[in-house]
Design a protein around this motif. Structure first.
Motif, PDB file in Angstrom:
ATOM      1  N   ARG A  51       0.879  -1.171   0.000  1.00 36.65           N
ATOM      2  CA  ARG A  51       0.000   0.000   0.000  1.00 36.65           C
ATOM      3  C   ARG A  51       0.917   1.222   0.000  1.00 36.65           C
ATOM      4  NH1 ARG A  51      -3.528   1.214   4.245  1.00 36.65           N
ATOM      5  NH2 ARG A  51      -5.255   1.779   2.896  1.00 36.65           N
ATOM      6  N   VAL A  52       0.763   2.041  -1.022  1.00 40.28           N
ATOM      7  CA  VAL A  52       1.615   3.216  -1.187  1.00 40.28           C
ATOM      8  C   VAL A  52       0.742   4.458  -1.143  1.00 40.28           C
ATOM      9  CG1 VAL A  52       3.290   4.370  -2.666  1.00 40.28           C
ATOM     10  CG2 VAL A  52       3.190   1.878  -2.634  1.00 40.28           C
ATOM     11  N   MET A  53       1.112   5.406  -0.297  1.00 44.49           N
ATOM     12  CA  MET A  53       0.320   6.618  -0.140  1.00 44.49           C
ATOM     13  C   MET A  53       1.013   7.788  -0.827  1.00 44.49           C
ATOM     14  SD  MET A  53      -1.551   7.868   3.319  1.00 44.49           S
ATOM     15  CE  MET A  53      -0.117   8.386   4.240  1.00 44.49           C
ATOM     16  N   VAL A  54       0.278   8.486  -1.683  1.00 47.66           N
ATOM     17  CA  VAL A  54       0.794   9.647  -2.400  1.00 47.66           C
ATOM     18  C   VAL A  54      -0.001  10.864  -1.934  1.00 47.66           C
ATOM     19  CG1 VAL A  54       1.137  10.722  -4.658  1.00 47.66           C
ATOM     20  CG2 VAL A  54       1.412   8.237  -4.396  1.00 47.66           C
ATOM     21  N   VAL A  55       0.675  11.798  -1.279  1.00 48.17           N
ATOM     22  CA  VAL A  55      -0.012  12.950  -0.687  1.00 48.17           C
ATOM     23  C   VAL A  55       0.454  14.222  -1.374  1.00 48.17           C
ATOM     24  CG1 VAL A  55      -0.642  14.093   1.462  1.00 48.17           C
ATOM     25  CG2 VAL A  55       0.048  11.682   1.500  1.00 48.17           C
ATOM     26  N   ASP A  56      -0.469  14.899  -2.031  1.00 46.09           N
ATOM     27  CA  ASP A  56      -0.152  16.152  -2.723  1.00 46.09           C
ATOM     28  C   ASP A  56      -1.458  16.892  -2.965  1.00 46.09           C
ATOM     29  OD1 ASP A  56       0.560  18.055  -5.026  1.00 46.09           O
ATOM     30  OD2 ASP A  56       2.506  17.123  -4.624  1.00 46.09           O
ATOM     31  N   GLY A  57      -1.442  18.211  -2.831  1.00 44.33           N
ATOM     32  CA  GLY A  57      -2.650  19.002  -3.052  1.00 44.33           C
ATOM     33  C   GLY A  57      -3.091  19.029  -4.497  1.00 44.33           C
ATOM     34  N   SER A  58      -2.190  18.698  -5.420  1.00 45.41           N
ATOM     35  CA  SER A  58      -2.505  18.720  -6.851  1.00 45.41           C
ATOM     36  C   SER A  58      -2.922  17.329  -7.325  1.00 45.41           C
ATOM     37  CB  SER A  58      -1.284  19.185  -7.647  1.00 45.41           C
ATOM     38  OG  SER A  58      -1.429  18.849  -9.015  1.00 45.41           O
ATOM     39  N   LYS A  59      -4.124  17.260  -7.898  1.00 42.27           N
ATOM     40  CA  LYS A  59      -4.630  15.986  -8.432  1.00 42.27           C
ATOM     41  C   LYS A  59      -3.723  15.490  -9.561  1.00 42.27           C
ATOM     42  CE  LYS A  59      -8.997  13.850  -9.824  1.00 42.27           C
ATOM     43  NZ  LYS A  59     -10.420  14.106 -10.129  1.00 42.27           N
ATOM     44  N   LEU A  60      -3.223  16.429 -10.382  1.00 38.73           N
ATOM     45  CA  LEU A  60      -2.357  16.069 -11.502  1.00 38.73           C
ATOM     46  C   LEU A  60      -1.047  15.447 -11.001  1.00 38.73           C
ATOM     47  CD1 LEU A  60      -1.579  16.041 -14.480  1.00 38.73           C
ATOM     48  CD2 LEU A  60      -0.770  18.407 -14.221  1.00 38.73           C
ATOM     49  N   VAL A  61      -0.471  16.074  -9.977  1.00 36.77           N
ATOM     50  CA  VAL A  61       0.788  15.542  -9.422  1.00 36.77           C
ATOM     51  C   VAL A  61       0.550  14.167  -8.818  1.00 36.77           C
ATOM     52  CG1 VAL A  61       2.546  15.869  -7.641  1.00 36.77           C
ATOM     53  CG2 VAL A  61       1.833  17.806  -9.057  1.00 36.77           C
ATOM     54  N   LYS A  73      -1.582  12.002  -9.756  1.00 36.17           N
ATOM     55  CA  LYS A  73      -1.718  11.056 -10.868  1.00 36.17           C
ATOM     56  C   LYS A  73      -0.342  10.715 -11.463  1.00 36.17           C
ATOM     57  CE  LYS A  73      -4.056  10.167 -15.250  1.00 36.17           C
ATOM     58  NZ  LYS A  73      -2.862   9.502 -15.827  1.00 36.17           N
ATOM     59  N   LEU A  74       0.495  11.742 -11.662  1.00 42.97           N
ATOM     60  CA  LEU A  74       1.820  11.512 -12.255  1.00 42.97           C
ATOM     61  C   LEU A  74       2.665  10.582 -11.376  1.00 42.97           C
ATOM     62  CD1 LEU A  74       2.713  15.106 -13.530  1.00 42.97           C
ATOM     63  CD2 LEU A  74       2.273  13.085 -14.940  1.00 42.97           C
ATOM     64  N   ILE A  75       2.684  10.869 -10.070  1.00 43.05           N
ATOM     65  CA  ILE A  75       3.475  10.035  -9.161  1.00 43.05           C
ATOM     66  C   ILE A  75       2.853   8.644  -9.055  1.00 43.05           C
ATOM     67  CG2 ILE A  75       4.284   9.754  -6.785  1.00 43.05           C
ATOM     68  CD1 ILE A  75       4.373  12.815  -6.583  1.00 43.05           C
ATOM     69  N   GLY A  76       1.522   8.600  -8.981  1.00 41.78           N
ATOM     70  CA  GLY A  76       0.820   7.317  -8.900  1.00 41.78           C
ATOM     71  C   GLY A  76       1.089   6.444 -10.113  1.00 41.78           C
ATOM     72  N   ASP A  77       1.057   7.049 -11.308  1.00 42.05           N
ATOM     73  CA  ASP A  77       1.322   6.293 -12.540  1.00 42.05           C
ATOM     74  C   ASP A  77       2.739   5.731 -12.539  1.00 42.05           C
ATOM     75  OD1 ASP A  77      -1.223   6.832 -13.407  1.00 42.05           O
ATOM     76  OD2 ASP A  77      -0.642   8.367 -14.866  1.00 42.05           O
ATOM     77  N   THR A  78       3.693   6.547 -12.065  1.00 40.29           N
ATOM     78  CA  THR A  78       5.091   6.086 -12.002  1.00 40.29           C
ATOM     79  C   THR A  78       5.223   4.925 -11.028  1.00 40.29           C
ATOM     80  OG1 THR A  78       5.876   8.323 -12.507  1.00 40.29           O
ATOM     81  CG2 THR A  78       7.468   6.803 -11.533  1.00 40.29           C
ATOM     82  N   LEU A  79       4.567   5.038  -9.874  1.00 43.99           N
ATOM     83  CA  LEU A  79       4.612   3.969  -8.876  1.00 43.99           C
ATOM     84  C   LEU A  79       3.986   2.679  -9.407  1.00 43.99           C
ATOM     85  CD1 LEU A  79       3.761   6.113  -5.770  1.00 43.99           C
ATOM     86  CD2 LEU A  79       5.738   4.587  -5.911  1.00 43.99           C
ATOM     87  N   ARG A  80       2.853   2.803 -10.092  1.00 42.02           N
ATOM     88  CA  ARG A  80       2.179   1.600 -10.620  1.00 42.02           C
ATOM     89  C   ARG A  80       3.047   0.904 -11.659  1.00 42.02           C
ATOM     90  NH1 ARG A  80      -2.138   5.342 -10.360  1.00 42.02           N
ATOM     91  NH2 ARG A  80      -3.622   4.805  -8.694  1.00 42.02           N
ATOM     92  N   LYS A  81       3.788   1.698 -12.431  1.00 46.04           N
ATOM     93  CA  LYS A  81       4.673   1.112 -13.445  1.00 46.04           C
ATOM     94  C   LYS A  81       5.808   0.348 -12.776  1.00 46.04           C
ATOM     95  CE  LYS A  81       7.494   2.301 -17.457  1.00 46.04           C
ATOM     96  NZ  LYS A  81       8.043   3.410 -18.285  1.00 46.04           N
ATOM     97  N   GLU A  82       6.360   0.925 -11.722  1.00 45.41           N
ATOM     98  CA  GLU A  82       7.494   0.293 -11.037  1.00 45.41           C
ATOM     99  C   GLU A  82       7.044  -0.793 -10.062  1.00 45.41           C
ATOM    100  OE1 GLU A  82      10.477   0.833 -11.932  1.00 45.41           O
ATOM    101  OE2 GLU A  82      10.097   2.550 -13.228  1.00 45.41           O
ATOM    102  N   GLU A 126      -1.140  -0.989  -4.370  1.00 49.46           N
ATOM    103  CA  GLU A 126      -2.379  -0.225  -4.197  1.00 49.46           C
ATOM    104  C   GLU A 126      -1.950   1.207  -3.891  1.00 49.46           C
ATOM    105  OE1 GLU A 126      -6.101   0.352  -1.050  1.00 49.46           O
ATOM    106  OE2 GLU A 126      -4.664  -1.302  -0.773  1.00 49.46           O
ATOM    107  N   VAL A 127      -2.241   2.123  -4.810  1.00 48.25           N
ATOM    108  CA  VAL A 127      -1.824   3.519  -4.637  1.00 48.25           C
ATOM    109  C   VAL A 127      -2.996   4.314  -4.064  1.00 48.25           C
ATOM    110  CG1 VAL A 127      -0.964   5.605  -5.767  1.00 48.25           C
ATOM    111  CG2 VAL A 127      -0.163   3.354  -6.524  1.00 48.25           C
TER     112      VAL A 127
END
Length: 278
Positions: free
Chosen positions: A16-26, A28-37, A42-43
């Motif tokens: 389970r990986v938590m991505v915390v950022d006020g920007s929805k776009l950011v 998504k970008l970090i989440g997509d990178t994590l899912r690829k790696e 579960e992001v």
């Protein structure tokens, strides 16, 4: 349980990986990178501290990335919450920020922060950084010029690096390291004599590790990508640490050395040096 020399910071196949950022776009970008790696991850995207604390109540997490500035607080407060929720469990907390380098130089990060990534380095660098945490791979044959005057420390640290496929050329003084680099100065093939320099700050010779850093940046004029420099220090004085970063150190590793963080940082700087700059 992972082998003690296993560099992976995330050992679960379905973390389970938590991505915390006020920007929805950011997010998504970090989440997509994590899912690829981490295909099995579960992001969990959170817009701020309140959402993140709720997510922590729902279950343990294996890795956290956070912005430094959040809509309802800051990443340091979030890191404290993660540590409280995790207890003794090891959970890397990584700041991903547009001004991470500035915060690092100001020594603004607390001990609750495992590492940092500056978004200005770009998406390829972010992928390389995350890769170092989830399934780090050795860079066979990469040459580390290592400067340390303590034989005991040098033997232990050299073993750490060599276990992960790195070639280590150990020098006991800044003067010896400079002599080695001088022999490669001006070579037509661009080889500067090492792929990365790792040095203790306090050395017994006339020149310190900080002097060595300044020589390489100001006299040799090798930039951070041409010859990455990671400085090792037991000095907890934040002003002294900040000065090293301002003067051109790529990163700092605090003593006593923790193998997983040392090797992760060294491998990341080596990979970053190979990524083409825009």
């Amino acid at each position: 349980m992972a082998d003690k020399h296993d560099l992976r910071h995330v050992v679960s196949d379905a973390p389970r990986v938590m991505v915390v950022d006020g920007s929805k776009l950011v997010r998504k970008l970090i989440g997509d990178t994590l899912r690829k790696e981490l295909p099995g991850a579960e992001v969990i995207g959170c817009g701020g501290i309140a959402e993140a604390r709720q997510a922590l109540q729902d279950g343990a997490v294996d890795l956290v990335t956070t912005a430094l500035v959040l809509p309802d607080g800051d990443g340091l407060a979030l890191a404290r919450s993660v540590r409280e929720a995790a207890g003794q469990a090891y959970v890397p907390v990584i700041v991903v920020s547009g001004n991470a380098q500035e915060a690092l130089e100001a020594r603004a990060f607390s001990e609750d922060i495992t590492d940092y990534f500056d978004k200005s380095l770009g998406q390829d660098a972010l992928a390389a950084f995350i890769r170092g945490y989830v399934h780090p791979a050795p860079i066979e044959g990469a040459r580390v010029l290592y400067v340390e005057d303590s034989k005991v420390v040098a033997v232990a640290t050299k073993r750490m690096l060599e276990r992960h496929g790195l070639q280590v050329l150990h020098m006991i003084s800044a003067e010896d390291a400079l002599e080695h680099l001088h022999r490669f100065l001006g070579r037509s093939d661009g080889d500067v004599g090492a792929d990365l320099l790792l040095s203790d700050v306090y050395l017994k010779g006339a020149l310190s590790g900080r002097d060595l850093l300044n020589q390489i940046r100001a006299v040799f004029r090798y930039g951070k990508r041409r010859l990455p420099m990671v400085m090792m220090t037991g000095d907890d004085n934040r002003d002294n640490q900040a000065a090293l970063l301002r003067e051109g150190a790529n990163d700092l590793v605090l003593k006593p050395i923790e193998e997983r963080l040392l090797v992760t940082k060294v491998l990341f700087q080596l990979r970053l040096a190979k990524i083409k700059q825009d």
